[in-house]
Enzyme design. Structure first.
Site, PDB file in Angstrom:
ATOM      1  N   ASP A 121     -16.109   1.840  34.459  1.00  0.00           N
ATOM      2  CA  ASP A 121     -14.928   2.692  34.654  1.00  0.00           C
ATOM      3  C   ASP A 121     -15.086   3.635  35.844  1.00  0.00           C
ATOM      4  O   ASP A 121     -16.193   3.840  36.353  1.00  0.00           O
ATOM      5  CB  ASP A 121     -14.633   3.493  33.380  1.00  0.00           C
ATOM      6  CG  ASP A 121     -15.829   4.323  32.896  1.00  0.00           C
ATOM      7  OD1 ASP A 121     -16.978   3.856  33.041  1.00  0.00           O
ATOM      8  OD2 ASP A 121     -15.611   5.443  32.389  1.00  0.00           O
ATOM      9  N   GLU A 177     -18.054   5.697  30.678  1.00  0.00           N
ATOM     10  CA  GLU A 177     -19.028   6.682  31.161  1.00  0.00           C
ATOM     11  C   GLU A 177     -18.337   7.944  31.646  1.00  0.00           C
ATOM     12  O   GLU A 177     -18.773   9.058  31.378  1.00  0.00           O
ATOM     13  CB  GLU A 177     -19.867   6.078  32.300  1.00  0.00           C
ATOM     14  CG  GLU A 177     -21.083   6.927  32.697  1.00  0.00           C
ATOM     15  CD  GLU A 177     -20.799   8.059  33.672  1.00  0.00           C
ATOM     16  OE1 GLU A 177     -21.634   8.966  33.793  1.00  0.00           O
ATOM     17  OE2 GLU A 177     -19.726   8.054  34.321  1.00  0.00           O
ATOM     18  N   GLU A 178     -17.234   7.759  32.372  1.00  0.00           N
ATOM     19  CA  GLU A 178     -16.577   8.914  33.011  1.00  0.00           C
ATOM     20  C   GLU A 178     -15.893   9.840  32.010  1.00  0.00           C
ATOM     21  O   GLU A 178     -15.465  10.928  32.364  1.00  0.00           O
ATOM     22  CB  GLU A 178     -15.568   8.440  34.073  1.00  0.00           C
ATOM     23  CG  GLU A 178     -16.206   7.757  35.287  1.00  0.00           C
ATOM     24  CD  GLU A 178     -17.003   8.703  36.192  1.00  0.00           C
ATOM     25  OE1 GLU A 178     -17.184   9.872  35.827  1.00  0.00           O
ATOM     26  OE2 GLU A 178     -17.456   8.239  37.252  1.00  0.00           O
TER      27      GLU A 178
END
Ligand code: ZN
Ligand code: ZN
Length: 419
Positions: free
Chosen positions: A78, A145-146
């Site tokens: 992502d 992750e973000e």
């Protein structure tokens, strides 16, 4: 190899898949990566769902001794969003300029390493078809992750499938270097998301009155700004890196009574709030931070409340600060450092990463993890407008990882055979 199928064109194709939040597409990049992995000998792929709609991709390159702890190369699928109108080239077109700069959201963070890992493995096997790594090598593509990894790495490390990988060493994303040395990271800072809220006297916009919500919030912002400056001067004086101090940055402000033309201008709102991104180095004291927030940043006596969302941990399961030893007492450091040197690369002094990666979930389990993205002579543009990576830098990174991977495999036979 046709012109449409080169490392650069494959990188561009990966970059053209829009995986930006708030609606990241995970199936298209996973299909793309699986297809590419299938074209490389000896790579096995597996898709694991972390929720019914959120998958990750796990690739495995089997080693000659699969009973040894494995090596994991991680990247995330992502990206953060982009504001296309503020970019000189569209953020999902992966446009390459005549001087070789490839503009795309994710070019540095972190789609470069995702593809470079595979290109390096492909290159190793085409120059030596008999090459077999000592240990199992896993290449992992994780979602979310973000946004903190809640439905990503955080969840995956708790699954049986992760335990079964028997991971002994992890390489995850790092950051670009503006000079000729590569950077390596042995720790991340830990993020807290803090929202402070003020309530206060409502009233006519013309009235001077004590204790309005806006006044209370603005006083807090003043205090927080002073704290921010007290850290920033240390950085500006060159006494510490950005990543070695606590940072606090405002990220949103919310107040006012909306009207069809904007905001009602003659009413003082009874509520106001602000959001902050706080990052703490691994040695910071979280208790002290909470005390400062409670007593100075959002004191109840000023009609303030606060909410902190901890997006990570400052200590591992044994109570130690979350960092990987970057010295020769850690054999994985010796192997990594030696492999980079043998590949002709120079490493700058190991650093704490100013931002945060999924590495924290592995470090939390005590697994040695380094952040390393082989980008040098490159401006640091992650989460910024006009994020780009130069084709030559990308290709050199592949060459470097290739030598480095092969080097790790050779060196670990010498140095790590007892682990
Ligand atoms: Zn990022
Ligand atoms: Zn990243």
């Amino acid at each position: 190899t046709s012109e449409s199928d080169t490392p650069i064109s494959r990188f561009q194709q990966y970059l053209r898949i829009n995986t930006a939040h708030p609606n990241p597409n995970y199936t298209t990049p996973i299909n793309y990566l699986t297809n590419f992995a299938n074209s490389i000998p000896n790579l096995h792929s597996k898709i694991i769902h972390l929720t019914p709609t959120i998958p990750l991709l796990l690739l495995t390159w089997p080693g000659s001794n699969p009973s040894l702890p494995s090596i994991l190369f991680n990247s995330h699928l992502d990206s953060v969003p982009a504001e296309p109108e503020k970019w000189t080239h569209p953020p999902f077109a992966a446009h390459k300029t005549s001087d070789g700069r490839i503009f795309a959201r994710g070019a540095q963070d972190d789609k470069c390493i995702g593809m470079q890992y595979l290109e390096a493995i492909k290159a190793i096997q085409s120059s030596d078809p008999n090459f077999v790594p000592l240990r199992n090598v896993h290449i992992l593509y994780v979602p979310e992750e973000e946004v903190g990894g809640f439905n990503g790495m955080r969840k995956f490390v708790e699954r049986k499938e992760f335990e079964e990988l028997n991971v002994g060493f992890v390489m995850d994303e790092g950051q670009a270097s503006t000079n000729d040395e590569f950077r390596v990271f042995y720790a991340d800072r830990t993020p807290w998301h803090m929202v402070i809220k003020a309530v206060g006297m409502p009233g006519h916009g013309s009235k001077l009155v004590d204790n309005t919500a806006m006044e209370n919030l603005m006083k807090s912002i003043e205090v927080i700004t002073k704290f921010r400056e007290s850290k920033f001067v240390i950085v500006k004086a060159g006494l510490a890196a950005n990543s070695e101090v606590i940072s606090v940055n405002p990220v949103f402000l919310k107040a006012g009574t909306p009207s069809p033309t904007g905001f009602v201008m003659n009413m003082q709102p009874s509520e106001a709030e602000a959001g902050f991104d706080i990052r703490m180095p691994p040695t910071a004291d979280p208790q002290l931070m909470r005390k400062i927030i409670e007593e100075q940043w959002a004191p109840a006596w000023r009609n303030m409340t606060y909410e902190i969302t901890e997006k990570g941990f400052l200590r591992d399961n044994m109570g130690r600060p979350l960092m990987t030893l970057a010295s020769d007492t850690n054999p994985w450091w010796s192997v990594f450092n030696e492999a980079v040197t043998r590949a002709g690369g120079k490493l700058s002094k190991p650093e704490i990463l100013a931002s945060t990666t999924d590495a924290r979930f592995m470090r939390r389990l005590g697994i040695p993890t380094f952040g390393f993205s082989p980008m040098k002579n490159t401006p640091i543009l992650l989460h910024d407008h006009n994020e780009f990576l130069k084709d030559t830098v990308y290709l050199e990174g592949i060459k470097h990882l290739k030598t480095c991977f092969a080097g790790i495999s050779i060196l670990e036979k010498m140095i790590l055979h007892t682990i």
